[in-house]
Each structure stands twice: as structure tokens, then as C-alpha cells.
Design a protein around this motif. Structure first.
Motif, PDB file in Angstrom:
ATOM      1  N   THR A 246       0.838  -1.209   0.000  1.00  0.00           N
ATOM      2  CA  THR A 246       0.000   0.000   0.000  1.00  0.00           C
ATOM      3  C   THR A 246       0.866   1.250   0.000  1.00  0.00           C
ATOM      4  O   THR A 246       0.612   2.202  -0.747  1.00  0.00           O
ATOM      5  CB  THR A 246      -0.925   0.012   1.232  1.00  0.00           C
ATOM      6  OG1 THR A 246      -1.775  -1.130   1.185  1.00  0.00           O
ATOM      7  CG2 THR A 246      -1.780   1.276   1.260  1.00  0.00           C
ATOM      8  N   LEU A 247       1.927   1.262   0.822  1.00  0.00           N
ATOM      9  CA  LEU A 247       2.813   2.422   0.920  1.00  0.00           C
ATOM     10  C   LEU A 247       3.538   2.670  -0.397  1.00  0.00           C
ATOM     11  O   LEU A 247       3.596   3.800  -0.896  1.00  0.00           O
ATOM     12  CB  LEU A 247       3.829   2.200   2.045  1.00  0.00           C
ATOM     13  CG  LEU A 247       4.665   3.414   2.467  1.00  0.00           C
ATOM     14  CD1 LEU A 247       3.765   4.494   3.057  1.00  0.00           C
ATOM     15  CD2 LEU A 247       5.734   3.005   3.463  1.00  0.00           C
ATOM     16  N   THR A 248       4.075   1.618  -1.000  1.00  0.00           N
ATOM     17  CA  THR A 248       4.805   1.749  -2.263  1.00  0.00           C
ATOM     18  C   THR A 248       3.875   2.175  -3.399  1.00  0.00           C
ATOM     19  O   THR A 248       4.206   3.054  -4.202  1.00  0.00           O
ATOM     20  CB  THR A 248       5.484   0.419  -2.635  1.00  0.00           C
ATOM     21  OG1 THR A 248       6.332   0.007  -1.568  1.00  0.00           O
ATOM     22  CG2 THR A 248       6.302   0.558  -3.905  1.00  0.00           C
ATOM     23  N   ALA A 249       2.708   1.554  -3.467  1.00  0.00           N
ATOM     24  CA  ALA A 249       1.738   1.889  -4.520  1.00  0.00           C
ATOM     25  C   ALA A 249       1.289   3.338  -4.407  1.00  0.00           C
ATOM     26  O   ALA A 249       1.120   4.034  -5.420  1.00  0.00           O
ATOM     27  CB  ALA A 249       0.538   0.956  -4.445  1.00  0.00           C
ATOM     28  N   SER A 250       1.108   3.825  -3.179  1.00  0.00           N
ATOM     29  CA  SER A 250       0.661   5.212  -2.999  1.00  0.00           C
ATOM     30  C   SER A 250       1.764   6.206  -3.364  1.00  0.00           C
ATOM     31  O   SER A 250       1.481   7.290  -3.878  1.00  0.00           O
ATOM     32  CB  SER A 250       0.185   5.441  -1.561  1.00  0.00           C
ATOM     33  OG  SER A 250       1.213   5.158  -0.633  1.00  0.00           O
ATOM     34  N   ALA A 251       3.044   5.850  -3.126  1.00  0.00           N
ATOM     35  CA  ALA A 251       4.154   6.717  -3.518  1.00  0.00           C
ATOM     36  C   ALA A 251       4.258   6.805  -5.048  1.00  0.00           C
ATOM     37  O   ALA A 251       4.483   7.879  -5.606  1.00  0.00           O
ATOM     38  CB  ALA A 251       5.465   6.183  -2.934  1.00  0.00           C
ATOM     39  N   ILE A 252       4.095   5.683  -5.714  1.00  0.00           N
ATOM     40  CA  ILE A 252       4.102   5.651  -7.189  1.00  0.00           C
ATOM     41  C   ILE A 252       2.941   6.491  -7.725  1.00  0.00           C
ATOM     42  O   ILE A 252       3.099   7.300  -8.645  1.00  0.00           O
ATOM     43  CB  ILE A 252       3.994   4.201  -7.696  1.00  0.00           C
ATOM     44  CG1 ILE A 252       5.257   3.413  -7.339  1.00  0.00           C
ATOM     45  CG2 ILE A 252       3.765   4.168  -9.217  1.00  0.00           C
ATOM     46  CD1 ILE A 252       5.147   1.923  -7.584  1.00  0.00           C
ATOM     47  N   ALA A 253       1.778   6.305  -7.133  1.00  0.00           N
ATOM     48  CA  ALA A 253       0.590   7.052  -7.561  1.00  0.00           C
ATOM     49  C   ALA A 253       0.779   8.550  -7.356  1.00  0.00           C
ATOM     50  O   ALA A 253       0.364   9.363  -8.190  1.00  0.00           O
ATOM     51  CB  ALA A 253      -0.630   6.564  -6.781  1.00  0.00           C
ATOM     52  N   GLY A 254       1.428   8.928  -6.255  1.00  0.00           N
ATOM     53  CA  GLY A 254       1.651  10.346  -5.966  1.00  0.00           C
ATOM     54  C   GLY A 254       2.504  11.022  -7.017  1.00  0.00           C
ATOM     55  O   GLY A 254       2.246  12.166  -7.403  1.00  0.00           O
ATOM     56  N   PHE A 255       3.535  10.312  -7.513  1.00  0.00           N
ATOM     57  CA  PHE A 255       4.397  10.898  -8.546  1.00  0.00           C
ATOM     58  C   PHE A 255       3.611  11.148  -9.829  1.00  0.00           C
ATOM     59  O   PHE A 255       3.668  12.242 -10.401  1.00  0.00           O
ATOM     60  CB  PHE A 255       5.591   9.978  -8.845  1.00  0.00           C
ATOM     61  CG  PHE A 255       6.412  10.463 -10.010  1.00  0.00           C
ATOM     62  CD1 PHE A 255       7.339  11.472  -9.835  1.00  0.00           C
ATOM     63  CD2 PHE A 255       6.225   9.935 -11.283  1.00  0.00           C
ATOM     64  CE1 PHE A 255       8.085  11.945 -10.917  1.00  0.00           C
ATOM     65  CE2 PHE A 255       6.962  10.392 -12.366  1.00  0.00           C
ATOM     66  CZ  PHE A 255       7.893  11.406 -12.178  1.00  0.00           C
ATOM     67  N   PHE A 256       2.899  10.133 -10.309  1.00  0.00           N
ATOM     68  CA  PHE A 256       2.149  10.292 -11.549  1.00  0.00           C
ATOM     69  C   PHE A 256       1.033  11.329 -11.402  1.00  0.00           C
ATOM     70  O   PHE A 256       0.743  12.079 -12.340  1.00  0.00           O
ATOM     71  CB  PHE A 256       1.575   8.950 -11.994  1.00  0.00           C
ATOM     72  CG  PHE A 256       2.589   8.043 -12.630  1.00  0.00           C
ATOM     73  CD1 PHE A 256       3.028   8.272 -13.919  1.00  0.00           C
ATOM     74  CD2 PHE A 256       3.134   6.984 -11.926  1.00  0.00           C
ATOM     75  CE1 PHE A 256       3.990   7.455 -14.511  1.00  0.00           C
ATOM     76  CE2 PHE A 256       4.088   6.157 -12.501  1.00  0.00           C
ATOM     77  CZ  PHE A 256       4.526   6.398 -13.795  1.00  0.00           C
ATOM     78  N   ALA A 257       0.427  11.369 -10.237  1.00  0.00           N
ATOM     79  CA  ALA A 257      -0.621  12.366  -9.988  1.00  0.00           C
ATOM     80  C   ALA A 257      -0.042  13.771 -10.070  1.00  0.00           C
ATOM     81  O   ALA A 257      -0.648  14.674 -10.657  1.00  0.00           O
ATOM     82  CB  ALA A 257      -1.247  12.128  -8.618  1.00  0.00           C
ATOM     83  N   SER A 258       1.142  13.983  -9.506  1.00  0.00           N
ATOM     84  CA  SER A 258       1.791  15.297  -9.516  1.00  0.00           C
ATOM     85  C   SER A 258       2.169  15.708 -10.936  1.00  0.00           C
ATOM     86  O   SER A 258       1.900  16.827 -11.365  1.00  0.00           O
ATOM     87  CB  SER A 258       3.053  15.271  -8.646  1.00  0.00           C
ATOM     88  OG  SER A 258       2.747  14.924  -7.327  1.00  0.00           O
ATOM     89  N   PHE A 259       2.801  14.800 -11.656  1.00  0.00           N
ATOM     90  CA  PHE A 259       3.285  15.109 -13.007  1.00  0.00           C
ATOM     91  C   PHE A 259       2.141  15.445 -13.960  1.00  0.00           C
ATOM     92  O   PHE A 259       2.229  16.389 -14.756  1.00  0.00           O
ATOM     93  CB  PHE A 259       4.091  13.931 -13.547  1.00  0.00           C
ATOM     94  CG  PHE A 259       4.667  14.182 -14.912  1.00  0.00           C
ATOM     95  CD1 PHE A 259       5.805  14.962 -15.063  1.00  0.00           C
ATOM     96  CD2 PHE A 259       4.060  13.650 -16.043  1.00  0.00           C
ATOM     97  CE1 PHE A 259       6.336  15.206 -16.334  1.00  0.00           C
ATOM     98  CE2 PHE A 259       4.582  13.892 -17.308  1.00  0.00           C
ATOM     99  CZ  PHE A 259       5.728  14.673 -17.457  1.00  0.00           C
TER     100      PHE A 259
END
Length: 333
Positions: A246-259
């Protein structure tokens, strides 16, 4: 063991079986009748959990959001001049008041989450349940394209509903940039909303709705679709714990969401902050006009000014929101 003993044991098992079966049936019936498992609550829980998780995340991240907005509004209309940094913006805010000034607009931020995130995560969860049920009936898996579609739809609907609270947040956070004589000094989100309605009309609450909706759709595409996809892939390809996945998936999601969403967030901030000048005209007429003027006057890279701050705001917010909503979903399953 004697045959009599075996006979007695078998008889005892036969006697207890109906009782245990009855108790099990009663337990299941009690669960079904439990308040959390009523049809209305099952439909409402995704929305409630989504809103609560968003409000928790906003309370933690609000100072970073304040700095992000000030960075986006700095140097408006000019391509040259001093370039503000997160540190310099923070120093200026603290020099003008107290540490709590970083939490300016928190009431608007919480209202926005109560409306926007409640609807966004609630609709996404509802759409995903429907897609999962349909996929199971067909013997297939939910595709990334379906996850993306669910994220785009949920984000767009929620953003339009929550635009007034978003506008109030921007107005409260940008008020300190004005000369003292021109400041509104909003006391709360209700004061900000009522002031805007009285001076500009109720339709002005949806100023910047177009980039807000597009931003939310791109944010959701990056956050929810990539989170859902990353979590599914990590579950298949790793032996990590659920918390680590969950932690790793949310960090990945945060990057793509920001970009994907920062340019639209930038334009949204500019449109929601703007007010009519002495000539009665607005600096920007539309989302397209804002994109064109900023590109011409300030340079195309201006849309990604403060990407680091934005990621620090979006990624932890996404992580906290998704982790909390995951936990709340487990508690109320």
C-alpha cells in the motif's frame, strides 16, 4: 479406546452439531442486521471513509499547500525577476505573522475534502465494485483502462461539486499577498464564500471550474488508477506485506498524480485567485487564455514551477488518504 467410549463421543458430536450450526446461523444473521452492514451504510461507507481520510491528510499537509499556492502566484505576468523558493516563501509568511499562518484556509481545505474527496473516493469505489462484479461474471480481471476510466469519471464529478470550497481556499491563501488596505481578512470558509457571492455573484463560485475538473481527472488518473494498478501488480510480483504494498503503490501514484496534474493546478490557482481590475476586466478569460498568456509572458516552464513542493504536497496527501481509506475500509468491511 473402547467401543462404548467411541459411541458416546459420536453421540456427543451429533448432539452439539445442531447447536453449533444454530449459533453460527444466529451469528451470521446478527452481522447482516448490524448497522454497518445495512444496504444504506454499505453504499455510504465508501463516501464516508473517503471524506474522513481526505480531511486527515489535509490537516497534515495544509502548510505545504499554502506554500505551493504562494509559489504559483509569485511573479505573475513577468518572465524575469527573483525566483521564489519554498524556503523563501515560508520565511516571508512567518515574518508577517505566526506559525499558524501556514494553516490559513484550513477550514476551506477541510470543507473541500469533506465534499471533493468524499465524492471522489466514494464514486471511484462504487465504480470499481461495479467493474469488479462485471469482470467476475465474465471470468476476467478489471483492466487498467477501466480503472483509468473510473478514476477520470470520479475525479471530474467530484471536482465540479467541490469547486466553491476550492475557490474559497485559494482566496483565503492568496489574501495575504494583497496590500493591507485591499485584504478581505476572511474569518472562515463561510465568510469567504458569502463575501464572494455578495461581491461577485453566486456563479463566481465556479470560477476556474474547467481546469479544476481537468486537474482532478488527471490527478485521479495518476492517483487512483496508478495506485490500484500498482497495488495489483505488487500483489502478483512481490511477497511484501500488505502495508508495504500500500505504501509503495501510494508513492508511485503520488508521482504520476503530480506530473499529470500540476499544469492544470497552476492554471486553476490563477483563475480562482483573479478578480476584476479597475477597468472591470479579468486578467484571464478562460483556461485556454490563461495557458496562452502564461506561456507567452512567463515561459512554458512556469507551469512546473514548484514541482518539488507540489509532489511533497500531493504524494504524502495521496499516501495518507489512500492508507487511511484502506484502513477504514478494513475496519468497516
Amino acid at each position: 479406546m473402547s467401543s462404548n467410549a467411541l459411541t458416546q463421543t459420536a453421540e456427543a458430536v451429533r448432539t452439539k452439531t445442531p447447536t453449533m450450526s444454530k449459533q453460527g446461523t444466529e451469528t451470521v444473521a446478527a452481522v447482516k442486521d448490524d448497522f454497518l452492514h445495512t444496504p444504506i451504510m454499505r453504499a455510504a461507507l465508501p463516501f464516508i471513509n473517503g471524506g474522513l481520510s481526505g480531511m486527515v491528510a489535509t490537516t497534515v499537509i495544509q502548510p505545504v499547500d499554502m506554500i505551493k499556492v504562494r509559489l504559483q502566484l509569485a511573479g505573475e505576468g513577468v518572465a524575469t525577476g527573483p525566483k521564489p523558493t519554498p524556503l523563501s516563501v515560508t520565511r516571508d509568511i512567518l515574518a508577517q505573522g505566526k506559525v499558524l499562518d501556514l494553516y490559513t484556509g484550513l477550514s476551506a481545505g477541510l470543507l473541500r475534502q469533506a465534499v471533493y474527496t468524499t465524492a471522489r473516493l466514494g464514486f471511484f469505489d462504487t465504480f470499481m465494485k461495479s467493474l469488479t462484479t462485471r469482470a467476475k461474471e465474465k471470468g476476467t480481471q478489471v483492466s487498467f483502462a477501466e480503472r483509468a476510466s473510473a478514476g477520470l469519471a470520479a475525479g471530474g464529478i467530484a471536482a465540479f461539486i467541490g469547486n466553491p470550497a476550492d475557490l474559497a481556499l485559494i482566496r483565503m491563501q492568496s489574501d495575504g499577498l494583497k496590500p493591507i488596505a485591499e485584504r478581505k481578512n476572511y474569518k472562515s470558509v463561510i465568510d469567504a464564500l458569502s463575501t464572494v457571492v455578495k461581491s461577485e455573484g453566486i456563479t463566481s463560485l465556479w470560477a476556474g471550474a474547467a481546469p479544476t475538473v481537468v486537474r482532478a481527472m488527471s490527478l485521479n488518473l495518476g492517483q487512483l488508477a496508478f495506485f490500484s494498478e500498482a497495488k495489483a501488480q505488487l500483489k502478483v510480483h512481490t511477497n511484501w506485506s500488505t502495508q508495504s504494498q500500500t505504501l509503495t503503490a501510494s508513492a508511485i501514484a503520488g508521482f504520476f498524480a503530480s506530473f499529470l496534474s500540476l499544469p492544470f493546478d497552476f492554471v486553476k490557482t490563477r483563475l480562482q485567485k483573479q478578480q476584476r481590475g479597475p477597468d472591470g476586466k479579468l486578467p484571464y478569460n478562460s483556461m485556454a487564455d490563461c495557458f496562452a498568456k502564461v506561456t507567452r509572458q512567463e515561459g512554458i516552464t512556469r507551469f512546473y514551477r514548484g514541482f518539488g513542493t507540489y509532489y511533497v504536497r500531493i504524494a504524502p496527501h495521496a499516501m495518507i488518504t489512500l492508507i487511511v481509506v484502506d484502513y477504514l475500509g478494513w475496519l468497516t468491511k
